[in-house]
Motif scaffolding. Structure first.
Motif, PDB file in Angstrom:
ATOM      1  N   ARG A 133      33.017 -76.694  -5.577  1.00  0.00           N
ATOM      2  CA  ARG A 133      33.230 -78.147  -5.035  1.00  0.00           C
ATOM      3  C   ARG A 133      32.243 -78.970  -5.738  1.00  0.00           C
ATOM      4  NH1 ARG A 133      32.004 -74.607  -0.994  1.00  0.00           N
ATOM      5  NH2 ARG A 133      33.249 -74.386   0.721  1.00  0.00           N
ATOM      6  N   ALA A 134      33.315 -79.894  -6.856  1.00  0.00           N
ATOM      7  CA  ALA A 134      32.849 -80.748  -7.527  1.00  0.00           C
ATOM      8  C   ALA A 134      33.510 -82.383  -7.574  1.00  0.00           C
ATOM      9  CB  ALA A 134      33.025 -80.274  -8.879  1.00  0.00           C
ATOM     10  N   ILE A 135      34.620 -82.213  -7.220  1.00  0.00           N
ATOM     11  CA  ILE A 135      35.456 -83.388  -7.132  1.00  0.00           C
ATOM     12  C   ILE A 135      36.055 -83.690  -5.529  1.00  0.00           C
ATOM     13  CG2 ILE A 135      37.456 -84.978  -8.047  1.00  0.00           C
ATOM     14  CD1 ILE A 135      35.400 -83.775 -10.094  1.00  0.00           C
ATOM     15  N   SER A 136      35.596 -84.929  -5.126  1.00  0.00           N
ATOM     16  CA  SER A 136      35.937 -85.245  -3.592  1.00  0.00           C
ATOM     17  C   SER A 136      37.497 -85.062  -3.543  1.00  0.00           C
ATOM     18  CB  SER A 136      35.345 -86.572  -3.161  1.00  0.00           C
ATOM     19  OG  SER A 136      36.442 -87.613  -3.959  1.00  0.00           O
ATOM     20  N   SER A 137      38.040 -84.702  -2.073  1.00  0.00           N
ATOM     21  CA  SER A 137      39.235 -84.575  -1.604  1.00  0.00           C
ATOM     22  C   SER A 137      40.029 -86.112  -1.870  1.00  0.00           C
ATOM     23  CB  SER A 137      39.465 -84.038  -0.388  1.00  0.00           C
ATOM     24  OG  SER A 137      38.578 -85.033   0.413  1.00  0.00           O
ATOM     25  N   ASP A 138      39.202 -87.019  -1.735  1.00  0.00           N
ATOM     26  CA  ASP A 138      39.951 -88.447  -1.834  1.00  0.00           C
ATOM     27  C   ASP A 138      40.156 -88.721  -3.403  1.00  0.00           C
ATOM     28  OD1 ASP A 138      39.581 -89.065   0.748  1.00  0.00           O
ATOM     29  OD2 ASP A 138      37.848 -90.303   0.396  1.00  0.00           O
ATOM     30  N   VAL A 139      39.458 -88.254  -4.183  1.00  0.00           N
ATOM     31  CA  VAL A 139      39.838 -88.533  -5.436  1.00  0.00           C
ATOM     32  C   VAL A 139      40.893 -87.419  -6.029  1.00  0.00           C
ATOM     33  CG1 VAL A 139      38.862 -87.945  -8.063  1.00  0.00           C
ATOM     34  CG2 VAL A 139      37.476 -89.151  -6.365  1.00  0.00           C
ATOM     35  N   VAL A 140      40.820 -86.051  -5.518  1.00  0.00           N
ATOM     36  CA  VAL A 140      41.974 -85.349  -5.802  1.00  0.00           C
ATOM     37  C   VAL A 140      43.310 -85.727  -5.287  1.00  0.00           C
ATOM     38  CG1 VAL A 140      42.695 -83.041  -5.168  1.00  0.00           C
ATOM     39  CG2 VAL A 140      40.553 -83.315  -5.904  1.00  0.00           C
ATOM     40  N   ALA A 192      40.903 -77.883 -10.605  1.00  0.00           N
ATOM     41  CA  ALA A 192      42.078 -77.621 -10.019  1.00  0.00           C
ATOM     42  C   ALA A 192      42.489 -78.751  -8.989  1.00  0.00           C
ATOM     43  CB  ALA A 192      41.574 -76.598  -8.936  1.00  0.00           C
ATOM     44  N   LEU A 193      43.697 -79.105  -8.925  1.00  0.00           N
ATOM     45  CA  LEU A 193      44.114 -80.280  -8.215  1.00  0.00           C
ATOM     46  C   LEU A 193      44.905 -79.586  -6.965  1.00  0.00           C
ATOM     47  CD1 LEU A 193      45.235 -82.682 -11.095  1.00  0.00           C
ATOM     48  CD2 LEU A 193      43.236 -82.746  -9.697  1.00  0.00           C
ATOM     49  N   ASP A 194      45.215 -78.131  -6.834  1.00  0.00           N
ATOM     50  CA  ASP A 194      45.399 -77.785  -5.643  1.00  0.00           C
ATOM     51  C   ASP A 194      44.534 -76.506  -5.190  1.00  0.00           C
ATOM     52  OD1 ASP A 194      48.186 -79.064  -5.074  1.00  0.00           O
ATOM     53  OD2 ASP A 194      48.477 -78.542  -7.282  1.00  0.00           O
ATOM     54  N   ASP A 195      44.628 -76.282  -3.957  1.00  0.00           N
ATOM     55  CA  ASP A 195      43.876 -75.022  -3.589  1.00  0.00           C
ATOM     56  C   ASP A 195      44.686 -73.721  -4.261  1.00  0.00           C
ATOM     57  OD1 ASP A 195      42.401 -76.512  -1.794  1.00  0.00           O
ATOM     58  OD2 ASP A 195      43.728 -76.247  -0.138  1.00  0.00           O
ATOM     59  N   MET A 196      43.939 -72.994  -4.953  1.00  0.00           N
ATOM     60  CA  MET A 196      44.491 -72.019  -5.627  1.00  0.00           C
ATOM     61  C   MET A 196      44.438 -70.678  -4.966  1.00  0.00           C
ATOM     62  SD  MET A 196      45.249 -73.086  -8.574  1.00  0.00           S
ATOM     63  CE  MET A 196      45.453 -74.727  -8.953  1.00  0.00           C
TER      64      MET A 196
END
Length: 297
Positions: free
Chosen positions: A10-17, A146-150
């Motif tokens: 968990r490094a980048i917030s969902s809003d940013v993604v 990752a920009l999607d759930d892998m």
């Protein structure tokens, strides 16, 4: 350092993604909010304006055609988009890379790459990142976001544990990224290392289960690749940030042979005796140095 990679779930917030996902769609349609295009982009997606025609989905996929089922690559999206530029030059990421790598002078962004796989798109051949960067010192470290759930169906990134310790032989070039046998080059490299029965002996670690916004950091010599996107309706998107030590210089003779790097080595620069040339800060921004940290204090 033993594995050649490390994962931060968990490094980048969902809003940013979510913002990056939307901005990627805009860039794929030629909408650049920094006024300049990326260094490389696929053919632009054109949404139909005809009434009653279904709107194209993420990455241009419409659910019934293979036209947009190829892997999409964008090089240096940070040059055309402010959101990607903010992420790619984030000091916290640069500092983490520099400290993990032992780079005393800091970290510089050499390049970013988006690899986006629509449903049905092929695997990405196993390769190393280092051979594609013509710098001295030759260290390269990649942050993959990752920009999607892998999950396994999407073809997540896979690492060969400990492969960064193998020899330096160059194997694989950009023309071989999409071979039908995505592990052929990997097994050839393993054989040169004296590894027998590589198919059963290599420890290949999948990032399946990594959520959107999670990231990994890997050594430039770590072998890695990914499977096909076997889903029927889900995109698989990732962003790679390639960092190098702050003090790097181009190796002239090597850079001249590269389509991407040769523009930075002018003819007049090749006439002097020095084998290297400085990299321009505008295109290869310093992301973190100890001096920047002192200025923030």
């Amino acid at each position: 350092r033993e594995d050649g990679f490390v994962v931060f779930p968990r490094a980048i917030s969902s809003d940013v993604v979510n913002t990056l996902q939307q901005r990627l769609e805009d860039v794929l349609r030629g909408k650049y909010d920094r006024g300049s295009p990326p260094d490389k982009t696929p053919a632009l997606i054109v949404d139909s304006k005809k009434s009653g025609r279904r709107k194209l989905g993420p990455l241009g996929y419409d659910g019934k055609t293979t036209k947009y089922s190829r892997v999409l690559q964008i090089i240096n999206i940070h040059k055309c988009d402010n959101e990607f530029q903010r992420l790619a030059t984030q000091e916290a990421i640069g500092e983490m890379v520099a400290r993990l790598s032992g780079w005393e002078h800091g970290a510089r962004l050499a390049q970013d790459q988006v690899w986006a796989k629509p449903p049905g798109s092929p695997p990405l051949v196993f390769h190393r990142d280092s051979p594609y960067f013509m710098f001295t010192p030759d260290d390269v470290v990649t942050v993959w976001i990752a920009l999607d759930d892998m999950d396994e169906e999407l073809g997540p990134l896979e690492y060969v544990r400990g492969s960064h310790k193998w020899g330096d032989g160059r194997v694989g070039s950009s023309s071989s990224f999409f071979q039908s046998d995505s592990r052929n080059l990997l097994y050839s490299a393993a054989a040169r290392e004296g590894i027998e029965d590589a198919e059963s002996c290599l420890e290949i670690i999948s990032l399946a289960g990594l959520s959107a916004g999670g990231l990994s950091i890997h050594h430039g010599k770590t072998w890695h690749g990914s499977g096909k996107n076997a889903s029927n309706d889900r995109p698989r998107r990732g962003l790679g940030l390639h960092f190098v030590p702050a003090e790097v210089k181009f190796i002239k003779e090597d850079a001249k042979k590269s389509k991407l790097w040769r523009k930075y080595v002018a003819e007049e620069d090749t006439d002097d005796d020095s084998p290297t040339i400085n990299v321009p800060d505008d295109d290869f921004p310093l992301v973190w140095t100890p001096q920047l940290e002192e200025q923030d204090c």
